[in-house]
Design a protein around this motif. Structure first.
Motif, short mmCIF file in Angstrom:
data_model
loop_
_atom_site.label_atom_id
_atom_site.label_comp_id
_atom_site.label_asym_id
_atom_site.label_seq_id
_atom_site.Cartn_x
_atom_site.Cartn_y
_atom_site.Cartn_z
N MET A 1 0.84 -1.17 0.00
CA MET A 1 0.00 0.00 0.00
C MET A 1 0.88 1.24 0.00
O MET A 1 1.85 1.33 0.72
CB MET A 1 -0.90 -0.03 1.23
CG MET A 1 -2.12 0.76 1.06
SD MET A 1 -2.96 0.75 2.63
CE MET A 1 -4.57 0.53 2.14
N ARG A 2 0.52 2.21 -0.81
CA ARG A 2 1.32 3.41 -0.96
C ARG A 2 0.89 4.47 0.05
O ARG A 2 -0.30 4.68 0.27
CB ARG A 2 1.10 3.95 -2.36
CG ARG A 2 2.29 4.66 -2.90
CD ARG A 2 2.08 4.90 -4.37
NE ARG A 2 2.11 6.34 -4.54
CZ ARG A 2 1.86 6.95 -5.67
NH1 ARG A 2 1.51 6.26 -6.70
NH2 ARG A 2 1.95 8.24 -5.75
N ALA A 3 1.86 5.14 0.65
CA ALA A 3 1.55 6.20 1.62
C ALA A 3 1.10 7.46 0.90
O ALA A 3 1.55 7.75 -0.21
CB ALA A 3 2.78 6.49 2.48
N ALA A 4 0.21 8.19 1.53
CA ALA A 4 -0.28 9.44 0.95
C ALA A 4 0.79 10.51 1.05
O ALA A 4 1.62 10.52 1.94
CB ALA A 4 -1.54 9.90 1.70
N MET A 5 0.75 11.43 0.07
CA MET A 5 1.70 12.54 0.07
C MET A 5 1.35 13.51 1.20
O MET A 5 0.18 13.74 1.48
CB MET A 5 1.64 13.29 -1.26
CG MET A 5 2.37 12.61 -2.37
SD MET A 5 2.14 13.43 -3.95
CE MET A 5 3.03 14.93 -3.75
N PRO A 6 2.35 14.09 1.82
CA PRO A 6 2.06 15.09 2.84
C PRO A 6 1.36 16.30 2.22
O PRO A 6 1.59 16.64 1.06
CB PRO A 6 3.45 15.48 3.37
CG PRO A 6 4.35 14.38 2.97
CD PRO A 6 3.77 13.78 1.73
N PRO A 7 0.49 16.95 2.97
CA PRO A 7 -0.26 18.09 2.42
C PRO A 7 0.64 19.22 1.93
O PRO A 7 0.28 19.93 0.99
CB PRO A 7 -1.13 18.55 3.59
CG PRO A 7 -1.15 17.44 4.55
CD PRO A 7 0.07 16.63 4.32
N LEU A 8 1.80 19.39 2.56
CA LEU A 8 2.69 20.46 2.13
C LEU A 8 3.22 20.23 0.73
O LEU A 8 3.31 21.16 -0.07
CB LEU A 8 3.84 20.60 3.13
CG LEU A 8 4.73 21.83 2.98
CD1 LEU A 8 3.90 23.09 3.11
CD2 LEU A 8 5.83 21.82 3.99
N TYR A 9 3.52 18.99 0.39
CA TYR A 9 3.97 18.68 -0.96
C TYR A 9 2.85 18.88 -1.97
O TYR A 9 3.07 19.37 -3.07
CB TYR A 9 4.47 17.24 -1.05
CG TYR A 9 5.78 17.00 -0.34
CD1 TYR A 9 6.76 17.98 -0.27
CD2 TYR A 9 6.04 15.78 0.26
CE1 TYR A 9 7.95 17.76 0.37
CE2 TYR A 9 7.23 15.54 0.92
CZ TYR A 9 8.19 16.54 0.97
OH TYR A 9 9.37 16.31 1.60
N THR A 10 1.66 18.51 -1.59
CA THR A 10 0.51 18.69 -2.48
C THR A 10 0.26 20.18 -2.74
O THR A 10 0.06 20.58 -3.88
CB THR A 10 -0.75 18.05 -1.87
OG1 THR A 10 -0.47 16.68 -1.58
CG2 THR A 10 -1.92 18.14 -2.80
N LEU A 11 0.27 20.99 -1.68
CA LEU A 11 0.06 22.43 -1.86
C LEU A 11 1.19 23.06 -2.67
O LEU A 11 0.96 23.93 -3.50
CB LEU A 11 -0.06 23.11 -0.50
CG LEU A 11 -1.36 22.87 0.24
CD1 LEU A 11 -1.32 23.54 1.62
CD2 LEU A 11 -2.54 23.38 -0.56
N GLY A 12 2.41 22.62 -2.42
CA GLY A 12 3.55 23.14 -3.19
C GLY A 12 3.43 22.79 -4.66
O GLY A 12 3.68 23.63 -5.53
N GLY A 13 3.03 21.55 -4.95
CA GLY A 13 2.85 21.15 -6.34
C GLY A 13 1.73 21.92 -7.01
O GLY A 13 1.84 22.33 -8.18
N LEU A 14 0.63 22.14 -6.30
CA LEU A 14 -0.48 22.92 -6.85
C LEU A 14 -0.09 24.37 -7.08
O LEU A 14 -0.51 25.00 -8.05
CB LEU A 14 -1.69 22.82 -5.94
CG LEU A 14 -2.42 21.49 -5.94
CD1 LEU A 14 -3.52 21.48 -4.88
CD2 LEU A 14 -2.99 21.18 -7.30
N PHE A 15 0.75 24.92 -6.19
CA PHE A 15 1.21 26.29 -6.37
C PHE A 15 2.10 26.42 -7.61
O PHE A 15 1.96 27.36 -8.38
CB PHE A 15 1.95 26.77 -5.11
CG PHE A 15 2.42 28.18 -5.20
CD1 PHE A 15 1.52 29.23 -5.10
CD2 PHE A 15 3.76 28.49 -5.39
CE1 PHE A 15 1.93 30.54 -5.18
CE2 PHE A 15 4.19 29.80 -5.48
CZ PHE A 15 3.26 30.83 -5.38
N VAL A 16 3.00 25.47 -7.79
CA VAL A 16 3.86 25.47 -8.98
C VAL A 16 3.00 25.34 -10.24
O VAL A 16 3.23 26.03 -11.24
CB VAL A 16 4.92 24.36 -8.89
CG1 VAL A 16 5.63 24.16 -10.21
CG2 VAL A 16 5.91 24.66 -7.78
#
Length: 156
Positions: A1-16
């Protein structure tokens, strides 16, 4: 099972992604403006004037409006604890439609610059007035959520 990405990485990716979309959509239009064109021209050139004065403000305004609509929708859904809540639930959409219908039907005379925006302004004023009317009636009912909902449905 794959671990979920931390919210900070998700927000950073969405910002980029947002920055890339701002830059990319600012370069699309009737006159194609590439990065090479902007890089090799001076700030007084017509390409920079189009990019800075026409395209970039439109893209930034679209982002601001999208942010405001998403925030207002999230607030309404959080207030009613219902993911299907929308402005039609309280009659705000009906109030906006009523004011637009009044502008269309009534023989108002507007200046030529105002006539293009009269429907949008009427919808905004209608939604705002109905919202204030529902809020003032709800305050008389001790500000309970059930009274807010019933008054909104009655006005609708």
């Amino acid at each position: 099972m794959r671990a979920a990405m931390p919210p900070l990485y998700t927000l950073g990716g969405l910002f980029v992604l947002l920055i890339l979309l701002i830059i990319g959509s600012s370069n699309l239009g009737a006159l194609p403006l590439s990065f090479r064109t902007l890089w090799h021209s001076s700030f007084d050139d017509i390409a920079w004037q189009i990019w800075l004065n026409i395209r970039l403000p439109r893209v930034l305004l679209a982002i601001l409006i999208g942010f405001a609509l998403a925030t207002s929708g999230a607030v309404m859904q959080g207030l009613f604890r219902n993911p299907l809540a929308d402005p039609g639930l309280l009659g705000i959409s009906s109030g906006a439609a009523l004011f637009v219908a009044l502008v269309i039907v009534m023989p108002f005379t507007f200046s030529i610059t105002f006539i293009f925006y009269s429907h949008v302004i009427a919808a905004f004023i209608g939604g705002l007035l109905i919202s204030l009317l529902i809020l003032s009636f709800s305050r008389r009912g001790q500000g309970r959520l059930s009274s807010l909902l019933l008054i909104g449905i009655a006005i609708n």
